[in-house]
Motif scaffolding. Structure first.
Motif, PDB file in Angstrom:
ATOM      1  N   HIS A 290       0.874  -1.172   0.000  1.00  0.00           N
ATOM      2  CA  HIS A 290       0.000   0.000   0.000  1.00  0.00           C
ATOM      3  C   HIS A 290       0.911   1.222   0.000  1.00  0.00           C
ATOM      4  CE1 HIS A 290      -3.556  -2.447   1.333  1.00  0.00           C
ATOM      5  NE2 HIS A 290      -2.583  -3.190   1.839  1.00  0.00           N
ATOM      6  N   LEU A 291       0.907   1.955  -1.110  1.00  0.00           N
ATOM      7  CA  LEU A 291       1.753   3.131  -1.258  1.00  0.00           C
ATOM      8  C   LEU A 291       0.907   4.331  -1.667  1.00  0.00           C
ATOM      9  CD1 LEU A 291       4.709   1.577  -3.301  1.00  0.00           C
ATOM     10  CD2 LEU A 291       4.672   2.062  -0.854  1.00  0.00           C
ATOM     11  N   ARG A 292       1.383   5.491  -1.325  1.00  0.00           N
ATOM     12  CA  ARG A 292       0.695   6.727  -1.686  1.00  0.00           C
ATOM     13  C   ARG A 292       0.482   6.823  -3.199  1.00  0.00           C
ATOM     14  NH1 ARG A 292       4.077  11.941  -0.506  1.00  0.00           N
ATOM     15  NH2 ARG A 292       4.737  11.593  -2.669  1.00  0.00           N
ATOM     16  N   GLU A 293      -0.717   7.190  -3.608  1.00  0.00           N
ATOM     17  CA  GLU A 293      -1.065   7.444  -5.008  1.00  0.00           C
ATOM     18  C   GLU A 293      -1.040   6.183  -5.877  1.00  0.00           C
ATOM     19  OE1 GLU A 293       1.619  10.473  -6.255  1.00  0.00           O
ATOM     20  OE2 GLU A 293       0.707  12.023  -4.990  1.00  0.00           O
ATOM     21  N   MET A 294      -1.042   5.003  -5.254  1.00  0.00           N
ATOM     22  CA  MET A 294      -1.086   3.759  -6.010  1.00  0.00           C
ATOM     23  C   MET A 294      -2.137   2.834  -5.403  1.00  0.00           C
ATOM     24  SD  MET A 294       2.966   2.897  -6.672  1.00  0.00           S
ATOM     25  CE  MET A 294       2.638   1.517  -7.779  1.00  0.00           C
ATOM     26  N   GLU A 295      -2.803   2.076  -6.271  1.00  0.00           N
ATOM     27  CA  GLU A 295      -3.690   1.039  -5.775  1.00  0.00           C
ATOM     28  C   GLU A 295      -2.852  -0.062  -5.125  1.00  0.00           C
ATOM     29  OE1 GLU A 295      -7.084   0.781  -5.787  1.00  0.00           O
ATOM     30  OE2 GLU A 295      -7.059   2.884  -6.425  1.00  0.00           O
ATOM     31  N   PRO A 296      -3.362  -0.746  -4.082  1.00  0.00           N
ATOM     32  CA  PRO A 296      -2.612  -1.867  -3.496  1.00  0.00           C
ATOM     33  C   PRO A 296      -2.274  -2.896  -4.570  1.00  0.00           C
ATOM     34  CG  PRO A 296      -4.497  -1.301  -2.128  1.00  0.00           C
ATOM     35  CD  PRO A 296      -4.641  -0.491  -3.393  1.00  0.00           C
ATOM     36  N   PHE A 297      -1.059  -3.471  -4.489  1.00  0.00           N
ATOM     37  CA  PHE A 297      -0.643  -4.420  -5.518  1.00  0.00           C
ATOM     38  C   PHE A 297       0.168  -5.549  -4.895  1.00  0.00           C
ATOM     39  CE2 PHE A 297       2.631  -1.164  -5.222  1.00  0.00           C
ATOM     40  CZ  PHE A 297       3.822  -1.875  -5.230  1.00  0.00           C
ATOM     41  N   ASN A 298       0.094  -6.715  -5.550  1.00  0.00           N
ATOM     42  CA  ASN A 298       0.909  -7.860  -5.147  1.00  0.00           C
ATOM     43  C   ASN A 298       2.359  -7.581  -5.481  1.00  0.00           C
ATOM     44  OD1 ASN A 298      -1.123  -9.561  -4.142  1.00  0.00           O
ATOM     45  ND2 ASN A 298      -1.672 -10.236  -6.186  1.00  0.00           N
ATOM     46  N   TYR A 299       3.240  -7.901  -4.565  1.00  0.00           N
ATOM     47  CA  TYR A 299       4.682  -7.692  -4.726  1.00  0.00           C
ATOM     48  C   TYR A 299       5.333  -9.054  -4.545  1.00  0.00           C
ATOM     49  CZ  TYR A 299       9.127  -5.141  -3.996  1.00  0.00           C
ATOM     50  OH  TYR A 299      10.396  -4.636  -4.090  1.00  0.00           O
ATOM     51  N   GLN A 300       6.027  -9.541  -5.595  1.00  0.00           N
ATOM     52  CA  GLN A 300       6.457 -10.925  -5.637  1.00  0.00           C
ATOM     53  C   GLN A 300       7.923 -11.050  -6.068  1.00  0.00           C
ATOM     54  OE1 GLN A 300       2.972 -13.614  -6.909  1.00  0.00           O
ATOM     55  NE2 GLN A 300       2.665 -11.779  -8.148  1.00  0.00           N
ATOM     56  N   PRO A 301       8.531 -12.232  -5.887  1.00  0.00           N
ATOM     57  CA  PRO A 301       9.923 -12.430  -6.299  1.00  0.00           C
ATOM     58  C   PRO A 301      10.137 -12.069  -7.771  1.00  0.00           C
ATOM     59  CG  PRO A 301       9.203 -14.256  -4.931  1.00  0.00           C
ATOM     60  CD  PRO A 301       7.984 -13.411  -5.188  1.00  0.00           C
ATOM     61  N   GLY A 302      11.314 -11.497  -8.042  1.00  0.00           N
ATOM     62  CA  GLY A 302      11.619 -11.044  -9.399  1.00  0.00           C
ATOM     63  C   GLY A 302      11.282  -9.587  -9.620  1.00  0.00           C
ATOM     64  N   GLU A 303      10.695  -8.936  -8.593  1.00  0.00           N
ATOM     65  CA  GLU A 303      10.332  -7.529  -8.710  1.00  0.00           C
ATOM     66  C   GLU A 303      11.116  -6.695  -7.704  1.00  0.00           C
ATOM     67  OE1 GLU A 303       5.701  -7.867 -10.168  1.00  0.00           O
ATOM     68  OE2 GLU A 303       6.115  -7.748  -8.015  1.00  0.00           O
ATOM     69  N   SER A 304      11.372  -5.439  -8.091  1.00  0.00           N
ATOM     70  CA  SER A 304      12.012  -4.476  -7.189  1.00  0.00           C
ATOM     71  C   SER A 304      11.218  -3.186  -7.210  1.00  0.00           C
ATOM     72  CB  SER A 304      13.458  -4.209  -7.602  1.00  0.00           C
ATOM     73  OG  SER A 304      14.284  -5.328  -7.351  1.00  0.00           O
ATOM     74  N   LEU A 305      11.371  -2.418  -6.143  1.00  0.00           N
ATOM     75  CA  LEU A 305      10.635  -1.168  -5.989  1.00  0.00           C
ATOM     76  C   LEU A 305      11.599  -0.097  -5.496  1.00  0.00           C
ATOM     77  CD1 LEU A 305       7.778   0.210  -5.876  1.00  0.00           C
ATOM     78  CD2 LEU A 305       7.666  -0.557  -3.487  1.00  0.00           C
ATOM     79  N   LEU A 306      11.618   1.046  -6.176  1.00  0.00           N
ATOM     80  CA  LEU A 306      12.443   2.178  -5.772  1.00  0.00           C
ATOM     81  C   LEU A 306      11.556   3.233  -5.137  1.00  0.00           C
ATOM     82  CD1 LEU A 306      14.701   2.566  -8.952  1.00  0.00           C
ATOM     83  CD2 LEU A 306      15.213   1.333  -6.853  1.00  0.00           C
ATOM     84  N   LEU A 307      11.979   3.709  -3.973  1.00  0.00           N
ATOM     85  CA  LEU A 307      11.202   4.695  -3.225  1.00  0.00           C
ATOM     86  C   LEU A 307      12.114   5.811  -2.733  1.00  0.00           C
ATOM     87  CD1 LEU A 307       9.082   2.248  -1.031  1.00  0.00           C
ATOM     88  CD2 LEU A 307       8.229   3.619  -2.930  1.00  0.00           C
ATOM     89  N   PRO A 308      11.585   7.040  -2.635  1.00  0.00           N
ATOM     90  CA  PRO A 308      12.391   8.138  -2.093  1.00  0.00           C
ATOM     91  C   PRO A 308      12.487   8.027  -0.572  1.00  0.00           C
ATOM     92  CG  PRO A 308      10.179   8.899  -2.572  1.00  0.00           C
ATOM     93  CD  PRO A 308      10.242   7.472  -3.043  1.00  0.00           C
ATOM     94  N   SER A 309      13.324   8.839   0.008  1.00  0.00           N
ATOM     95  CA  SER A 309      13.462   8.818   1.464  1.00  0.00           C
ATOM     96  C   SER A 309      12.163   9.249   2.127  1.00  0.00           C
ATOM     97  CB  SER A 309      14.610   9.737   1.899  1.00  0.00           C
ATOM     98  OG  SER A 309      14.342  11.067   1.509  1.00  0.00           O
ATOM     99  N   ASP A 310      11.902   8.676   3.284  1.00  0.00           N
ATOM    100  CA  ASP A 310      10.762   9.018   4.131  1.00  0.00           C
ATOM    101  C   ASP A 310       9.411   8.717   3.486  1.00  0.00           C
ATOM    102  OD1 ASP A 310      10.099   9.889   6.722  1.00  0.00           O
ATOM    103  OD2 ASP A 310       9.412  11.823   5.945  1.00  0.00           O
ATOM    104  N   ARG A 311       9.361   7.794   2.541  1.00  0.00           N
ATOM    105  CA  ARG A 311       8.091   7.385   1.932  1.00  0.00           C
ATOM    106  C   ARG A 311       7.491   6.237   2.751  1.00  0.00           C
ATOM    107  NH1 ARG A 311       6.186   7.951  -3.154  1.00  0.00           N
ATOM    108  NH2 ARG A 311       6.917  10.078  -2.737  1.00  0.00           N
ATOM    109  N   LEU A 312       6.273   6.426   3.224  1.00  0.00           N
ATOM    110  CA  LEU A 312       5.613   5.417   4.052  1.00  0.00           C
ATOM    111  C   LEU A 312       5.158   4.240   3.200  1.00  0.00           C
ATOM    112  CD1 LEU A 312       4.395   4.486   6.775  1.00  0.00           C
ATOM    113  CD2 LEU A 312       2.296   5.724   6.107  1.00  0.00           C
ATOM    114  N   MET A 313       5.502   3.031   3.651  1.00  0.00           N
ATOM    115  CA  MET A 313       4.978   1.791   3.081  1.00  0.00           C
ATOM    116  C   MET A 313       4.090   1.134   4.127  1.00  0.00           C
ATOM    117  SD  MET A 313       8.395   0.057   1.430  1.00  0.00           S
ATOM    118  CE  MET A 313       9.644   0.854   2.442  1.00  0.00           C
ATOM    119  N   GLN A 314       2.949   0.616   3.698  1.00  0.00           N
ATOM    120  CA  GLN A 314       2.119  -0.229   4.546  1.00  0.00           C
ATOM    121  C   GLN A 314       1.995  -1.581   3.849  1.00  0.00           C
ATOM    122  OE1 GLN A 314      -0.956   1.926   7.095  1.00  0.00           O
ATOM    123  NE2 GLN A 314      -1.144   2.982   5.139  1.00  0.00           N
TER     124      GLN A 314
END
Length: 311
Positions: free
Chosen positions: A69-93
């Protein structure tokens, strides 16, 4: 967070030999001058676990599944083979819908200092400028989700090993591997833009124009001489820039585009393997079959049979 009881301690086993203090997001942190590597393991279902970092971060899934669950994005499945880049102080749920002691969810979070990223990107732009002077290499960390290619997967595996080993050259090796990872990620983002948002760049970027030209003329015999002429570049300069920004040679790109077109044709029940061969630009069924197998690891006839079975 729930603390481990005696039974859980006996059942839950850390892949990295870390002490198990919690069943949810148990963490091992390893440090370097320019980065920190956090290895997480979760052994039970959980919902809306909050996480944030004080530096730009690349997270990669190693096993199991999360729901992000990230700001401005619909909730999504996150699975092996994927990576996610985020800026500093970005809240992840984060939800862990499947985690158990026998099938835990594992991931890494690699924080890299802003200064180190800026220095690496600045040197990249100085040493290997992009084909258009108005474009620059950059690293977008704003909720950027990507599929790991073999190079990025290899580098993340290497960093896990380097951070954990005892080696007098450890700091040097980590620094250079981090630099390569930043460059590879920047290349991936440029390549994704040129290949998947081609129409947005055809009037401003010569390589985007060439990608569009190849796709429009995929059944023709396209030579490097013709393509470099269309790009208004010498053959050697065109070849170097194409491979730098797209990650493969022009000939390899043409082949992958022909195979991509062939797969679409094979999905049509009315079309045969021979149709797919000639309509995707090959002039020999044998050559087509060998090329298809080299990329898809299956022959075109079996690929078509699999599609028929699914339907």
């Amino acid at each position: 967070m729930k603390k481990l009881g005696k039974l859980a301690t006996n059942e839950a086993v850390s892949a990295w030999g870390a002490r198990l203090d919690t069943l949810v997001e148990n963490k091992l942190t390893l440090s370097h001058d320019a980065a920190e590597l956090h290895l997480y393991e979760t052994f039970q279902q959980a919902q809306l676990i909050q996480l944030r970092f004080n530096a730009p971060v690349m997270t990669s899934m190693l096993s199991g599944r999360k729901v992000m669950h990230l700001r401005e994005m619909e909730p999504f499945n996150y699975q092996p083979g994927e990576s996610l880049l985020l800026p500093s102080d970005r809240l992840m749920q984060i939800d862990f819908p499947d985690a158990t002691t026998h099938d835990p969810t594992r991931c890494l979070a690699l924080t890299i200092s802003d200064e180190f990223i800026r220095e690496t990107i600045a040197e990249l732009n100085e040493e290997v400028p992009r084909v258009e002077l108005v474009d620059e290499w950059q690293l977008n960390t704003d909720n950027y989700l990507l599929q790991n290619d073999p190079e990025i997967s290899s580098l993340t595996d290497k960093l896990i090993r380097l951070f954990r080993e005892n080696n007098p050259f450890k700091t040097f090796f980590i620094k250079n591997t981090l630099r390569e990872l930043i460059v590879r990620l920047s290349q991936t983002q440029v390549r994704t833009g040129l290949l998947h948002q081609t129409s947005q760049h055809t009037t401003t970027n010569r390589l985007a124009y060439i990608v569009s030209y190849i796709r429009d003329n995929i059944t023709r015999n396209l030579s490097i001489d013709e393509l470099s002429d269309k790009a208004c570049l010498s053959q050697s300069h065109f070849f170097r820039l194409f491979k730098s920004e797209l990650g493969i040679s022009p000939a390899q790109f043409i082949l992958t585009e022909r195979i991509r077109r062939a797969k679409t044709i094979l999905s049509d029940p009315a079309k045969s393997v021979t149709d797919a061969c000639y309509e995707s630009g090959f002039n020999s069924v044998t050559h087509f079959s060998n090329a298809f197998r080299s990329i898809e690891h299956i022959c075109p006839r079996d690929f078509k049979r699999q599609l028929a079975g699914l339907n």
